[in-house]
Scaffold this motif. Structure first.
Motif, PDB file in Angstrom:
ATOM      1  N   PRO A 135       0.832  -1.214   0.000  1.00  0.00           N
ATOM      2  CA  PRO A 135       0.000   0.000   0.000  1.00  0.00           C
ATOM      3  C   PRO A 135       0.859   1.252   0.000  1.00  0.00           C
ATOM      4  N   THR A 136       1.766   1.333  -0.942  1.00  0.00           N
ATOM      5  CA  THR A 136       2.659   2.493  -0.995  1.00  0.00           C
ATOM      6  C   THR A 136       2.299   3.417  -2.146  1.00  0.00           C
ATOM      7  N   GLY A 137       1.179   3.155  -2.788  1.00  0.00           N
ATOM      8  CA  GLY A 137       0.753   4.011  -3.883  1.00  0.00           C
ATOM      9  C   GLY A 137      -0.397   3.383  -4.630  1.00  0.00           C
ATOM     10  N   PRO A 138      -0.917   4.092  -5.621  1.00  0.00           N
ATOM     11  CA  PRO A 138      -2.016   3.535  -6.405  1.00  0.00           C
ATOM     12  C   PRO A 138      -1.560   2.296  -7.170  1.00  0.00           C
ATOM     13  N   LEU A 139      -2.486   1.479  -7.596  1.00  0.00           N
ATOM     14  CA  LEU A 139      -2.117   0.329  -8.412  1.00  0.00           C
ATOM     15  C   LEU A 139      -1.634   0.828  -9.763  1.00  0.00           C
ATOM     16  N   HIS A 140      -0.596   0.202 -10.268  1.00  0.00           N
ATOM     17  CA  HIS A 140      -0.144   0.587 -11.602  1.00  0.00           C
ATOM     18  C   HIS A 140      -0.343  -0.563 -12.579  1.00  0.00           C
ATOM     19  N   VAL A 141      -0.020  -0.315 -13.820  1.00  0.00           N
ATOM     20  CA  VAL A 141      -0.339  -1.299 -14.851  1.00  0.00           C
ATOM     21  C   VAL A 141       0.346  -2.646 -14.628  1.00  0.00           C
ATOM     22  N   GLY A 142       1.454  -2.622 -13.894  1.00  0.00           N
ATOM     23  CA  GLY A 142       2.134  -3.874 -13.600  1.00  0.00           C
ATOM     24  C   GLY A 142       1.320  -4.779 -12.684  1.00  0.00           C
ATOM     25  N   ARG A 252       1.285   6.505  10.697  1.00  0.00           N
ATOM     26  CA  ARG A 252       1.598   5.526   9.662  1.00  0.00           C
ATOM     27  C   ARG A 252       0.333   4.797   9.205  1.00  0.00           C
ATOM     28  N   ASP A 253      -0.466   4.368  10.173  1.00  0.00           N
ATOM     29  CA  ASP A 253      -1.692   3.660   9.823  1.00  0.00           C
ATOM     30  C   ASP A 253      -2.657   4.557   9.068  1.00  0.00           C
ATOM     31  N   THR A 254      -2.662   5.832   9.442  1.00  0.00           N
ATOM     32  CA  THR A 254      -3.548   6.771   8.752  1.00  0.00           C
ATOM     33  C   THR A 254      -3.135   6.912   7.288  1.00  0.00           C
ATOM     34  N   VAL A 255      -1.836   7.004   7.067  1.00  0.00           N
ATOM     35  CA  VAL A 255      -1.347   7.121   5.690  1.00  0.00           C
ATOM     36  C   VAL A 255      -1.778   5.902   4.876  1.00  0.00           C
ATOM     37  N   ILE A 256      -1.601   4.724   5.456  1.00  0.00           N
ATOM     38  CA  ILE A 256      -1.966   3.493   4.733  1.00  0.00           C
ATOM     39  C   ILE A 256      -3.458   3.452   4.441  1.00  0.00           C
ATOM     40  N   ASP A 257      -4.255   3.846   5.449  1.00  0.00           N
ATOM     41  CA  ASP A 257      -5.708   3.850   5.239  1.00  0.00           C
ATOM     42  C   ASP A 257      -6.092   4.740   4.071  1.00  0.00           C
ATOM     43  N   ILE A 258      -5.456   5.908   4.017  1.00  0.00           N
ATOM     44  CA  ILE A 258      -5.788   6.837   2.932  1.00  0.00           C
ATOM     45  C   ILE A 258      -5.429   6.243   1.579  1.00  0.00           C
ATOM     46  N   ILE A 259      -4.243   5.647   1.518  1.00  0.00           N
ATOM     47  CA  ILE A 259      -3.821   5.077   0.234  1.00  0.00           C
ATOM     48  C   ILE A 259      -4.738   3.935  -0.186  1.00  0.00           C
ATOM     49  N   ILE A 260      -5.092   3.107   0.766  1.00  0.00           N
ATOM     50  CA  ILE A 260      -5.967   1.982   0.412  1.00  0.00           C
ATOM     51  C   ILE A 260      -7.355   2.476   0.007  1.00  0.00           C
ATOM     52  N   ASN A 261      -7.917   3.373   0.812  1.00  0.00           N
ATOM     53  CA  ASN A 261      -9.294   3.787   0.544  1.00  0.00           C
ATOM     54  C   ASN A 261      -9.421   4.748  -0.632  1.00  0.00           C
ATOM     55  N   ASP A 262      -8.495   5.689  -0.727  1.00  0.00           N
ATOM     56  CA  ASP A 262      -8.616   6.693  -1.790  1.00  0.00           C
ATOM     57  C   ASP A 262      -8.071   6.219  -3.127  1.00  0.00           C
ATOM     58  N   TYR A 263      -7.172   5.264  -3.090  1.00  0.00           N
ATOM     59  CA  TYR A 263      -6.560   4.827  -4.343  1.00  0.00           C
ATOM     60  C   TYR A 263      -6.873   3.366  -4.660  1.00  0.00           C
ATOM     61  N   ILE A 264      -6.306   2.473  -3.869  1.00  0.00           N
ATOM     62  CA  ILE A 264      -6.367   1.061  -4.244  1.00  0.00           C
ATOM     63  C   ILE A 264      -7.801   0.543  -4.356  1.00  0.00           C
ATOM     64  N   LYS A 265      -8.616   0.832  -3.342  1.00  0.00           N
ATOM     65  CA  LYS A 265      -9.987   0.308  -3.381  1.00  0.00           C
ATOM     66  C   LYS A 265     -10.783   0.891  -4.539  1.00  0.00           C
ATOM     67  N   LYS A 266     -10.548   2.150  -4.825  1.00  0.00           N
ATOM     68  CA  LYS A 266     -11.269   2.767  -5.953  1.00  0.00           C
ATOM     69  C   LYS A 266     -10.837   2.148  -7.273  1.00  0.00           C
ATOM     70  N   ASP A 267      -9.533   1.913  -7.388  1.00  0.00           N
ATOM     71  CA  ASP A 267      -9.041   1.279  -8.618  1.00  0.00           C
ATOM     72  C   ASP A 267      -9.694  -0.088  -8.799  1.00  0.00           C
ATOM     73  N   LEU A 268      -9.817  -0.811  -7.693  1.00  0.00           N
ATOM     74  CA  LEU A 268     -10.399  -2.149  -7.760  1.00  0.00           C
ATOM     75  C   LEU A 268     -11.883  -2.097  -8.089  1.00  0.00           C
ATOM     76  N   THR A 409      -0.746   4.568 -13.860  1.00  0.00           N
ATOM     77  CA  THR A 409      -1.666   3.903 -12.945  1.00  0.00           C
ATOM     78  C   THR A 409      -2.643   3.054 -13.736  1.00  0.00           C
ATOM     79  N   LEU A 410      -3.114   2.035 -13.051  1.00  0.00           N
ATOM     80  CA  LEU A 410      -4.101   1.158 -13.665  1.00  0.00           C
ATOM     81  C   LEU A 410      -5.351   1.962 -13.998  1.00  0.00           C
ATOM     82  N   LYS A 411      -5.628   2.919 -13.139  1.00  0.00           N
ATOM     83  CA  LYS A 411      -6.814   3.746 -13.344  1.00  0.00           C
ATOM     84  C   LYS A 411      -6.724   4.548 -14.643  1.00  0.00           C
ATOM     85  N   SER A 412      -5.551   5.138 -14.876  1.00  0.00           N
ATOM     86  CA  SER A 412      -5.450   5.946 -16.095  1.00  0.00           C
ATOM     87  C   SER A 412      -5.546   5.063 -17.334  1.00  0.00           C
ATOM     88  N   LEU A 413      -5.028   3.836 -17.219  1.00  0.00           N
ATOM     89  CA  LEU A 413      -5.160   2.912 -18.344  1.00  0.00           C
ATOM     90  C   LEU A 413      -6.625   2.519 -18.535  1.00  0.00           C
TER      91      LEU A 413
END
Length: 566
Positions: A135-142, A252-268, A409-413
């Motif tokens: 959870p260090t960033g949005p999902l990317h095409v890889g 630290r946990d707050t940062v991870i929560d934001i990345i998961i909720n604002d980026y990863i979960k939305k991408d999924l 990012t996977l999202k932009s693709l």
RNA sequence: GGUCGCGUAGCUCAGCUGGAUAGAGCAUCUGGUUUCUAACCAGACGGUCAUAGGUUCGAAUCCUAUCGCGAUCACCA
């Protein structure tokens, strides 16, 4: 049908043969008599190689054996078999009665749940873990390939009737996460100085996350800015940060929560992927669970202490060197928590599936051996390694490194080519194969793009159906005599076998290949044979309706839309 | 160097639980829409299935070796 033929051959052989070289038990053995679909219509519908297999034991020419079998079978009048031909070097080719072959059309049209056919007899509780990107960033095409493959596998296993539990393993502790937190902190206090010993994350999303936390943490951090600014080395920066900033863990946990909720979960969500559970690595530490597992390893004599660290004796299993479980600074390695995580899963499920990048291949035996060492049945675990996907635009390779921030990012693709194309292209190739993904292909709206080609077939059929009343379908197989109709019937007859094979071997690309072939055959038919003429030919309408239904089911399996109009 | 994956048409790839004449798309060339959607169809061109051995009735498919490409060999995850 092939099973019917197999049984016919089997009972014939068992009844008639008196040759002492033939062992009845051998004949009845699973897989001894093979009956398969032919690939060439000249060879009929099914073939068997049994004559060639028997020629050795019988010491007889396979063609002669075939002729004997043919004579015997035809003499017994099997209604579904129209003819049998023997071809060199000894193939026995079966031609099915036309009406029998055509009955697939009404079978498909009447069937309300085509996937019902693929239900397994042995229902299992299956755990499947995939994506699990840090959870260090949005999902990317890889990440896309493992994601789509995992989703598709889950779909297929569910269709088979298994209880499927999907999980995302969140690595929310460890060095990478500390670096992430620090990257956000540096952005918060506008301290953009890199460290000598470690690269920080530089993507745009870092400042977005920082902005979100500004109000809550900025003042607090500014107080520490001076005390922190003297450090040029990551380790000491982190050390003083953790000492001075006692709410570091919360941050630290707050940062991870934001990345998961604002980026990863939305991408999924955009790709219609939901996980049954998000498992945080930290949960393994909470109740000392990892330490219980470590104790188990120790009690089996599989670990020892050296240089202040705890080592697993992986050399015992052929590894180059032993591997660290607990570091000298008493921090657990990923390896240690992973053994614990997998033992947890193995305790609970009949089967567990991991979908990992191929860069983990060296890690597989290590983990497997550790689990085996403490008594787990690792046959219950399967690990699918996925080769990397390269993305190209106009023939030029695009980069994808999370750290540098220069990634797509996977999202932009997904925004650019749409979810249908993403769902298709990532599973259209077997996972052991490197995947070159050309964006222009996914964007093209012609035959170059298989997704459009298949969808177009579906839409074309829809237009035909809309023009006729399908209330009263008079289906007469004798009307389907065109070679292209016979070709479509052949393909329809093979869909069960194709999908079964894809599901049993977990190879979704077999299905996309099939759908493409079916579309191809349909387009050719459509261009050459009039379906609605002066009079409506309902046999032909039925045929294309069956084709459409298979196309739609196949596309839906991959979360790809089956448009009625294009 | 060890380990894993991959080498199939000019390009991107199917096919690989051994089967009959190795298939698609793109590219190149030639045709086809007064007709149910031309986002389509028909045809031509294109191959020592990396190489060399082996296994057998039969190998692109299985085994071994070699070469080439990628990945990986952390007190990262």
């Amino acid at each position: 049908m092939n099973i019917e033929i197999k049984n016919i051959i089997e009972s014939y052989l068992l009844e008639t043969t008196s040759d002492e070289n033939i062992n009845p038990r051998e004949i009845s053995k699973e897989g001894y008599i093979e009956v398969q679909k032919t690939t060439n219509e000249l060879h009929g519908d099914y073939y068997s190689n049994i004559a060639m297999k028997l020629s050795k034991v019988l010491k007889k020419n396979p063609v002669d054996i075939g002729e004997d079998i043919k004579k015997g079978l035809l003499g017994r009048k099997h209604p579904q078999i129209k003819n049998i031909e023997i071809k060199k070097p000894g193939f026995i080719n079966f031609f099915i009665e036309d009406s029998k072959r055509a009955s697939i059309v009404t079978d498909i049209i009447k069937n309300n749940n085509i996937f019902e056919k693929f239900k397994t007899k042995i229902k299992k509780n299956i755990h499947i873990e995939f994506v699990s990107a840090n959870p260090t960033g949005p999902l990317h095409v890889g990440h896309g390939r493992g994601l789509i493959f995992g989703k598709t596998l889950s779909n297929m296993l569910r269709i088979q009737g298994h209880n499927v539990f999907t999980e995302y393993y969140v690595n929310n502790i460890g060095k990478q996460i500390d670096i992430l937190s620090i990257s956000v902190i540096l952005s918060l206090i506008d301290l953009k100085r890199p460290f000598d010993d470690v690269d920080i994350y530089k993507g745009k999303y870092i400042s977005t996350v920082a902005n979100k936390l500004k109000l809550k943490y900025r003042d607090l951090l500014l107080i520490h800015k001076d005390s922190l600014s003297g450090n040029k080395v990551y380790e000491s920066f982190l050390g003083s940060l953790k000492k001075d900033f006692n709410s570091y863990l919360v941050f630290r946990d707050t940062v991870i929560d934001i990345i998961i909720n604002d980026y990863i979960k939305k991408d999924l969500e955009d790709l219609n992927v939901q996980f049954s559970n998000w498992f945080h690595e930290s949960e393994l530490i909470k109740d000392n669970f990892v330490y219980q597992i470590l104790e188990k390893i120790k009690s089996k004599g599989l670990s020892y202490v050296k240089d202040g660290a705890v080592w697993f004796k992986s050399t015992k299993y052929g590894d180059d060197k032993d591997r660290v479980l607990v570091r000298a600074n008493s921090a657990l390695t990923y390896f240690a928590t992973d053994i614990a995580y997998h033992s947890l899963k193995l305790d609970k499920y009949d089967h567990i599936i991991n979908i990992w990048g191929s860069d983990h291949h060296g890690y597989v035996p290590r983990l497997t051996n550790a689990l085996k060492g403490i008594g787990y049945d690792t046959d219950k675990m399967s690990i699918h390694l996925i080769q990397f996907a390269n993305l190209y635009r106009d023939g030029e390779k695009m980069s994808m490194s999370t750290r540098s921030g220069e990634f797509i990012t996977l999202k932009s693709l997904a925004d650019e080519i749409g979810p249908d194309a993403i769902n298709f292209f990532y599973i259209n190739k077997k996972i052991e194969q490197h995947l070159d993904f050309e964006i222009n292909t996914a964007l093209s709206k012609d035959k170059d793009n298989p997704v459009y080609y298949i969808q177009y077939a579906h839409a074309r059929i829809e237009k035909i159906i809309q023009k006729v009343s399908t209330d009263n379908l008079n289906f007469d197989d004798r009307e389907l005599i065109d070679p292209k109709e016979q070709e479509l019937l052949r393909l329809l007859n093979s869909y069960v076998q194709t999908i079964e094979q894809a599901m049993d071997t977990l190879q979704p690309q077999l299905i996309t290949n099939y759908l493409y072939k079916l579309s191809q055959s349909f387009h050719s038919y459509y261009a050459n044979v009039k379906i609605i003429g002066e009079e409506i030919n309902y046999s032909r309408v039925s045929l294309v309706m069956a084709v459409q239904k298979i196309l739609k089911n196949g596309l839906n399996l991959f979360d790809i839309s089956a448009p009625e109009d294009m």
